[in-house]
Design a protein around this motif. Structure first.
Motif, PDB file in Angstrom:
ATOM      1  N   THR A 121       0.852  -1.179   0.000  1.00 25.94           N
ATOM      2  CA  THR A 121       0.000   0.000   0.000  1.00 25.94           C
ATOM      3  C   THR A 121       0.887   1.227   0.000  1.00 25.94           C
ATOM      4  OG1 THR A 121      -1.621  -1.208   1.323  1.00 25.94           O
ATOM      5  CG2 THR A 121      -1.904   1.165   1.161  1.00 25.94           C
ATOM      6  N   SER A 122       0.645   2.141  -0.924  1.00 23.75           N
ATOM      7  CA  SER A 122       1.467   3.341  -1.031  1.00 23.75           C
ATOM      8  C   SER A 122       1.013   4.387  -0.028  1.00 23.75           C
ATOM      9  CB  SER A 122       1.383   3.899  -2.450  1.00 23.75           C
ATOM     10  OG  SER A 122       0.059   4.348  -2.709  1.00 23.75           O
ATOM     11  N   ARG A 123       1.849   5.430   0.115  1.00 28.12           N
ATOM     12  CA  ARG A 123       1.488   6.523   1.021  1.00 28.12           C
ATOM     13  C   ARG A 123       0.208   7.209   0.547  1.00 28.12           C
ATOM     14  NH1 ARG A 123       1.901  11.903   0.871  1.00 28.12           N
ATOM     15  NH2 ARG A 123       3.055  11.842  -1.092  1.00 28.12           N
ATOM     16  N   GLU A 125      -2.318   5.932  -1.065  1.00 31.88           N
ATOM     17  CA  GLU A 125      -3.470   5.088  -0.712  1.00 31.88           C
ATOM     18  C   GLU A 125      -3.758   5.182   0.780  1.00 31.88           C
ATOM     19  OE1 GLU A 125      -3.302   1.489  -3.999  1.00 31.88           O
ATOM     20  OE2 GLU A 125      -1.976   1.403  -2.254  1.00 31.88           O
ATOM     21  N   LEU A 185       4.743   3.164   5.866  1.00 28.79           N
ATOM     22  CA  LEU A 185       4.369   3.559   4.514  1.00 28.79           C
ATOM     23  C   LEU A 185       4.764   4.995   4.196  1.00 28.79           C
ATOM     24  CD1 LEU A 185       0.775   2.011   4.497  1.00 28.79           C
ATOM     25  CD2 LEU A 185       2.799   1.090   3.362  1.00 28.79           C
ATOM     26  N   ASP A 189       8.765   8.245   1.870  1.00 26.15           N
ATOM     27  CA  ASP A 189       8.471   9.460   1.092  1.00 26.15           C
ATOM     28  C   ASP A 189       8.846  10.730   1.837  1.00 26.15           C
ATOM     29  OD1 ASP A 189       7.501   7.876  -0.891  1.00 26.15           O
ATOM     30  OD2 ASP A 189       5.385   8.131  -0.383  1.00 26.15           O
TER      31      ASP A 189
END
Length: 302
Positions: A121-123, A125, A185, A189
């Motif tokens: 799961t990306s940031r 999302e 997550l 970033d």
């Protein structure tokens, strides 16, 4: 393999957490006998160290495996805590307690077999799900309930009803678990160069503050509960309520249940029920007297 490593981290974290309540309770009893604060007791501090290590293990586990598998595996911590309590606190297990331990193990094994695979799961999302109106409404309701419990219920019933402290610690799991998984997550970033890094850094700091406040508040009320109640009783009830609230919050936020088939969903539901029954048996075994001998009947005199 990677899947085995995930399970190993979750199980190891559960065993470390199982030591926490027993060692802290032992420290509280030792300091009470000496007439000093438990903050001066080495055994209590060893339990606190186990809690810190367990929280780090939980953080790692939540970032490599689904919440719906990590949280129920805490039953192994209840099992280990019960065995440790029988040795350190001399709270011996009867046949009901041993059956409860067996059910915890069997339920956990079935849970592992039918658990969903972790999905990347990306940031972006995570952010989208974090600010979803349904999840925000749920978290606000939890926050209001916590305020009511801390401000009004604790002063009136905290020392007489174990469910008060258990409810507070369990509801705080709605903050600690999503924050633990979210940090893994968001962190990559937050330290990259780019326009989105500032937003990610702000989110990272917000998650860190929320996680720290939640863990410290849990830590405080756990020790308040251990001052008044048995470690085995608290651990067993806490496991059931914490698992239920965290899985419910996870279902809303991460939607990990959507990756399961109907058969796997039913199997996980049944295994969770078996685990909860095992924990309840552990709980009631503390006050139950089991005898295999038939009591002699008294003859009535004419």
């Amino acid at each position: 393999s990677e899947e085995k490593a995930r399970i190993f981290i979750a199980v190891l974290s559960s065993f470390v957490n199982g030591c926490t309540f027993v060692l802290q309770k032992k420290g509280i009893l030792r300091s009470r006998d000496k007439g000093v604060s438990y903050l001066t007791d080495l055994v209590w501090w060893s339990g606190t160290l186990c809690m810190i290590i367990g929280q780090i293990g939980n953080f790692l586990a939540y970032n490599v495996a689904p919440v719906v598998i990590v949280t129920p595996l805490g039953a192994l911590g209840v099992l280990f805590g019960a065995v440790l309590a029988s040795w350190i606190l001399e709270e011996h297990l009867n046949i009901l307690g041993k059956l409860g331990c067996l059910l915890c193990c069997c339920g956990s094994i079935v849970l592992i077999i039918h658990s969903p695979k972790a999905e990347a799961t990306s940031r972006a999302e995570f952010e989208e799900r974090l600010f979803d109106p349904v999840f925000v409404t749920y978290i606000l309701l939890v926050a209001v309930l916590l305020i009511i419990l801390v401000v009004w219920i604790v002063p009136a019933h905290g020392t007489s009803n174990i469910l008060v402290y258990v409810s507070i610690c369990s509801l705080l799991g709605n903050f600690t678990v999503p924050c633990s998984k979210g940090l893994g997550l968001v962190a990559p970033d937050a330290f990259e160069e780019g326009p989105s890094s500032n937003k990610a850094l702000a989110l990272l700091l917000g998650l860190l503050v929320t996680l720290a406040v939640s863990i410290l508040t849990q830590f405080y009320f756990i020790n308040k509960a251990l001052e008044c109640f048995s470690s085995n009783i608290f651990d067993a009830i806490y496991y059931v309520t914490f698992t239920s609230t965290v899985i419910f919050a996870s279902a809303i936020l991460f939607k990990e249940w959507t990756a399961l088939t109907v058969a796997d969903s039913l199997a996980m539901l049944c295994s969770l029920t078996v685990v909860c029954v095992g924990v309840v048996l552990l709980r009631i075994s503390q006050g139950a007297l089991i005898s295999w001998k038939k009591e002699p009947t008294k003859d009535k005199k004419n």
